[in-house]
Design a protein around this motif. Sequence first.
Motif, PDB file in Angstrom:
ATOM      1  N   GLU A   1      -1.725  -0.422  -0.410  1.00 20.07           N
ATOM      2  CA  GLU A   1      -1.841  -1.322  -2.516  1.00 20.07           C
ATOM      3  C   GLU A   1      -2.182   0.338  -3.183  1.00 20.07           C
ATOM      4  O   GLU A   1      -0.730  -0.261  -3.804  1.00 20.07           O
ATOM      5  N   PHE A   2      -3.123   0.973  -2.808  1.00 21.40           N
ATOM      6  CA  PHE A   2      -3.006   2.066  -3.752  1.00 21.40           C
ATOM      7  C   PHE A   2      -1.386   3.136  -4.178  1.00 21.40           C
ATOM      8  O   PHE A   2      -1.810   4.021  -4.273  1.00 21.40           O
ATOM      9  N   ALA A   3      -1.203   3.044  -2.609  1.00 20.56           N
ATOM     10  CA  ALA A   3      -0.177   4.426  -1.955  1.00 20.56           C
ATOM     11  C   ALA A   3       0.984   3.491  -2.461  1.00 20.56           C
ATOM     12  O   ALA A   3       2.199   4.591  -2.918  1.00 20.56           O
TER      13      ALA A   3
ATOM     14  N   ALA B   1      -7.563  13.624   0.194  1.00 19.89           N
ATOM     15  CA  ALA B   1      -6.730  13.251  -0.877  1.00 19.89           C
ATOM     16  C   ALA B   1      -6.238  11.196  -1.207  1.00 19.89           C
ATOM     17  O   ALA B   1      -6.345  10.418  -1.300  1.00 19.89           O
ATOM     18  N   GLY B   2      -5.465  11.372   0.183  1.00 20.47           N
ATOM     19  CA  GLY B   2      -5.393  10.070   0.103  1.00 20.47           C
ATOM     20  C   GLY B   2      -4.030   9.235   0.206  1.00 20.47           C
ATOM     21  O   GLY B   2      -3.953   8.269  -0.219  1.00 20.47           O
ATOM     22  N   HIS B   3      -2.871   9.861  -0.227  1.00 17.30           N
ATOM     23  CA  HIS B   3      -2.248   9.234  -1.118  1.00 17.30           C
ATOM     24  C   HIS B   3      -0.928   9.182   0.274  1.00 17.30           C
ATOM     25  O   HIS B   3      -0.852  10.091   0.622  1.00 17.30           O
ATOM     26  N   GLY B   4       0.009   8.615  -0.313  1.00 19.38           N
ATOM     27  CA  GLY B   4       1.462   8.878   0.335  1.00 19.38           C
ATOM     28  C   GLY B   4       1.665   9.748   1.268  1.00 19.38           C
ATOM     29  O   GLY B   4       2.449  10.106   2.000  1.00 19.38           O
TER      30      GLY B   4
ATOM     31  N   THR C   1       4.487   2.295   6.774  1.00 19.02           N
ATOM     32  CA  THR C   1       2.945   1.842   7.216  1.00 19.02           C
ATOM     33  C   THR C   1       2.260   2.100   5.376  1.00 19.02           C
ATOM     34  O   THR C   1       1.778   0.031   5.712  1.00 19.02           O
ATOM     35  N   VAL C   2       2.615   1.725   4.744  1.00 16.77           N
ATOM     36  CA  VAL C   2       2.444   1.853   3.536  1.00 16.77           C
ATOM     37  C   VAL C   2       2.726  -0.002   3.702  1.00 16.77           C
ATOM     38  O   VAL C   2       1.802  -0.992   2.439  1.00 16.77           O
ATOM     39  N   THR C   3       4.065   0.077   3.438  1.00 14.30           N
ATOM     40  CA  THR C   3       4.605  -1.901   3.566  1.00 14.30           C
ATOM     41  C   THR C   3       3.826  -2.697   3.507  1.00 14.30           C
ATOM     42  O   THR C   3       3.304  -3.886   3.514  1.00 14.30           O
ATOM     43  N   ILE C   4       3.519  -2.288   5.437  1.00 18.43           N
ATOM     44  CA  ILE C   4       3.389  -3.450   6.255  1.00 18.43           C
ATOM     45  C   ILE C   4       1.237  -3.352   5.490  1.00 18.43           C
ATOM     46  O   ILE C   4       0.692  -4.733   5.673  1.00 18.43           O
ATOM     47  N   GLY C   5       0.017  -2.308   5.357  1.00 23.41           N
ATOM     48  CA  GLY C   5      -0.731  -1.894   5.119  1.00 23.41           C
ATOM     49  C   GLY C   5      -0.748  -2.776   3.498  1.00 23.41           C
ATOM     50  O   GLY C   5      -1.102  -3.712   3.409  1.00 23.41           O
ATOM     51  N   SER C   6       0.211  -2.630   2.629  1.00 18.95           N
ATOM     52  CA  SER C   6       0.013  -3.867   1.707  1.00 18.95           C
ATOM     53  C   SER C   6       0.380  -4.833   1.677  1.00 18.95           C
ATOM     54  O   SER C   6      -0.862  -5.642   0.800  1.00 18.95           O
ATOM     55  N   ALA C   7       1.192  -5.547   2.651  1.00 12.86           N
ATOM     56  CA  ALA C   7       1.254  -6.816   2.718  1.00 12.86           C
ATOM     57  C   ALA C   7       0.012  -6.964   3.415  1.00 12.86           C
ATOM     58  O   ALA C   7       0.123  -8.642   3.017  1.00 12.86           O
ATOM     59  N   LEU C   8      -0.401  -7.041   4.069  1.00 13.98           N
ATOM     60  CA  LEU C   8      -1.444  -7.485   4.532  1.00 13.98           C
ATOM     61  C   LEU C   8      -2.651  -7.035   3.402  1.00 13.98           C
ATOM     62  O   LEU C   8      -4.265  -7.418   4.091  1.00 13.98           O
ATOM     63  N   GLY C   9      -2.382  -6.629   2.714  1.00 16.90           N
ATOM     64  CA  GLY C   9      -3.974  -6.979   1.613  1.00 16.90           C
ATOM     65  C   GLY C   9      -4.778  -5.356   1.942  1.00 16.90           C
ATOM     66  O   GLY C   9      -5.849  -5.348   0.984  1.00 16.90           O
ATOM     67  N   GLU C  10      -4.598  -4.420   2.343  1.00 17.26           N
ATOM     68  CA  GLU C  10      -5.075  -3.233   2.767  1.00 17.26           C
ATOM     69  C   GLU C  10      -5.031  -1.960   1.820  1.00 17.26           C
ATOM     70  O   GLU C  10      -4.160  -2.326   0.773  1.00 17.26           O
ATOM     71  N   ALA C  11      -6.269  -2.153   0.908  1.00 16.17           N
ATOM     72  CA  ALA C  11      -6.613  -1.136  -0.176  1.00 16.17           C
ATOM     73  C   ALA C  11      -5.724   0.289  -0.472  1.00 16.17           C
ATOM     74  O   ALA C  11      -5.531   0.415  -1.721  1.00 16.17           O
TER      75      ALA C  11
ATOM     76  N   GLY D   1      -8.698   8.996  -0.487  1.00 16.95           N
ATOM     77  CA  GLY D   1      -8.768   8.295   0.561  1.00 16.95           C
ATOM     78  C   GLY D   1      -9.789   8.275   1.383  1.00 16.95           C
ATOM     79  O   GLY D   1     -10.777   8.139   0.797  1.00 16.95           O
ATOM     80  N   VAL D   2     -10.352   8.157   3.058  1.00 15.79           N
ATOM     81  CA  VAL D   2     -11.358   7.274   3.306  1.00 15.79           C
ATOM     82  C   VAL D   2     -12.787   8.039   3.076  1.00 15.79           C
ATOM     83  O   VAL D   2     -13.933   7.662   3.047  1.00 15.79           O
ATOM     84  N   LEU D   3     -12.706   9.470   2.567  1.00 17.80           N
ATOM     85  CA  LEU D   3     -14.111  10.025   2.788  1.00 17.80           C
ATOM     86  C   LEU D   3     -13.938  10.798   0.853  1.00 17.80           C
ATOM     87  O   LEU D   3     -15.292  11.405   0.890  1.00 17.80           O
ATOM     88  N   SER D   4     -12.988  10.312   0.669  1.00 21.65           N
ATOM     89  CA  SER D   4     -13.341  10.783  -1.330  1.00 21.65           C
ATOM     90  C   SER D   4     -14.213  10.551  -1.986  1.00 21.65           C
ATOM     91  O   SER D   4     -14.825  10.651  -2.792  1.00 21.65           O
ATOM     92  N   ILE D   5     -14.833   8.823  -1.065  1.00 22.73           N
ATOM     93  CA  ILE D   5     -15.680   8.422  -1.591  1.00 22.73           C
ATOM     94  C   ILE D   5     -17.212   9.300  -1.932  1.00 22.73           C
ATOM     95  O   ILE D   5     -18.392   9.023  -2.277  1.00 22.73           O
ATOM     96  N   PHE D   6     -17.379  10.767  -1.314  1.00 22.01           N
ATOM     97  CA  PHE D   6     -17.753  11.795  -1.277  1.00 22.01           C
ATOM     98  C   PHE D   6     -18.706  11.878  -2.770  1.00 22.01           C
ATOM     99  O   PHE D   6     -19.281  12.460  -3.082  1.00 22.01           O
TER     100      PHE D   6
END
Length: 667
Positions: free
Chosen positions: A100-102, A148-151, A87-97, A214-219
């Motif tokens: 890429e962080f993970a 947290a949103g870590h790998g 998931t991380v590899t495919i997402g980073s290849a597509l530019g998903e933020a 994580g997607v909710l870490s912006i709280f």
Amino acid sequence: MAPQALLGRLRRFPVSVAVTVAAAVLVVTARMAHAEPDFPHHPPVACLALVAVALTTVLAERSLGSLRTLVIGVLAPTLGVLGALLTVTIGSALGEAHAEFAVGQPLLAPSVVAAALLGAASAAMPTQHRWRTRAALWTVVLTLVLFAGHGSDLARALATLLGTAAGAAVVRRASRPDPRTTRDTVGARTWVVATLIALGAGTLVTLVVPDPDGVLSIFSDAMSDRAVVVVGLLLLAAAWLVQRGRRAGIVLAAGVLVTLTAVLADVFLIEPMTDDAVRWQGLGLDAVEWQVTLLGAWLVPAVVLLVVIALRGTLVRGRFLAAGSCRDDLVGMLRDGDAGTLGHMGTWRGNAIWTHPGGLGAVAYRVRGEVALTVSDPACAAADRAEVVAAFTAFCGRNGWVPAFTSVHEPVRAILAAEGWTALPVGVESVLDVRSFDLRGKKRQDLRTASNRADREGVRDEWTTFGALGDDHRAEVEAICTRWAADRRLPEMGFTLGGFRELDDPDVRLLLAVAADGHVTAVTSWLPVYEHGALTGYTLDVMRRGEDGMPGVIEFLIARAALRARDAGLTTISLSGTPLAAHAGAGALVARGSLLVARVLEPVYGFRSLQRFKEKFGARHEPLWIVVPTPLHVPRVARALASAYVPGLRPKHLWALRQAHRAAVRS
């Protein structure tokens, strides 16, 4: 334990032994400093993760077996890590933020293995424990993913999913529980409480996890650290109050969620638009992802707020209603069903009556401190007992009460124990088979002596009801009962122990000892016991001896009641339960605790003396249980029981108890 026996047990769990040794080596050699990637600079957290791996391995191996535990413990985390890596590899290849962080983050952690094994082991747990375990596990796992949103958090979630699925696939039950007993296990309250806990704990997690993404870490980005702590703690407090069915929890949750929604909207929408910071950047993946993340973060508290408001009627516990017109329904069910020997106690004032929606039965209960204490077994047919118990449990859950099945017999205990509930002994009931009862034999010597003395002194037994008594006899019965209560150093006990006011019931029979001059010297009351519409016996409730009652007058009355029941073609009489009397089914620790409490209360209530008194009649002993959802509920239920049995207990009464002990020691 002998060394050979210990070695034999260790051989039965080779995987647990190996994992425990490996975890201990890592701890001793201090190589666990980076074992938990989410907390690389917090060795104690990593140490706890290793301990969790050892514990979940033991749990899984005991329930699933060594081979299955080894396979699931290796494959589920491995596949979870590979899935996260893909998931991380495919997402980073597509530019998903977030992907890429993970990239480059460690994905495997001890907690990944522990979560997978716990999810697998939950499949072999009883229904109640299974749902609670999975709800707690997934609340933690998803909270870490969203905040947290870590790998490693993604790997943990995938491993938990795979472990849970694998456990469900490999566990084959010899006999699955009746689906009627498992419905409504996870209700609206559970989901709302879990969501509030996730939001509150997740908000706090952003302060302690390094670089939350994580997607909710912006709280946390929208508030100061102090505000984050306040919001997190308030949401956890709201979850606790909602779990208890308090309206204040709804108000608190709504207030925090409204504030959080407004703050997020202001920081990420209103202010940027006011400052002309919003610019069209096209439909690039980064721009779309950022906008979706902001919209999602704003919508989450808003949606939870709407759900809490919509379900407020379900989440707030119902009012405790005393038994009114429902009493007649309960009496009818007591007569037609199989409620046991203590069922009629449910008709007493102060109890509430719950009836099954389908009319299958009823449960008498009393609420104390958010605990619903049932009055012995449900009033229903034996075939419907499991469904009635399950429906009442769901009813308590909707009202935010902890159900506690009090003074129940073995059939109810067996139903709940199969679902993983905790059963504790609360006493022993003495039941006498009157079909073979007589006064012959050495064991009945005391009864014959009392009966012969009554005949010599002209004392007769009178079988009647309170309503049929004349004014003089009513006054004498009241005087005997109230004088007895006034002589106690502690308040008279209630709940399942009747007193004078419970005598005024047309279904309750009185057996009085009437002296030769016509005045009452002793009182006993007998509750009816029905089975499938037929009267089968009576249960002893009140027994009081007047000041001028002859020695042995109570033995005389009980023996005469047994003979009357035998001559009437009945089968049994119950001498009722003796509180705190230990029995064979109790564990050693529980038995010692019951004996200790009984010894403390003996100078005032005489429980041990009461049990010795009942031994004279040669009755069989049937254990009485209190069954609660988990061991963690025991202290809370114990407080509720104390409040129900002795509602007027005050510090001065405890001083009186101390004085009674001193007097007993001196004598």
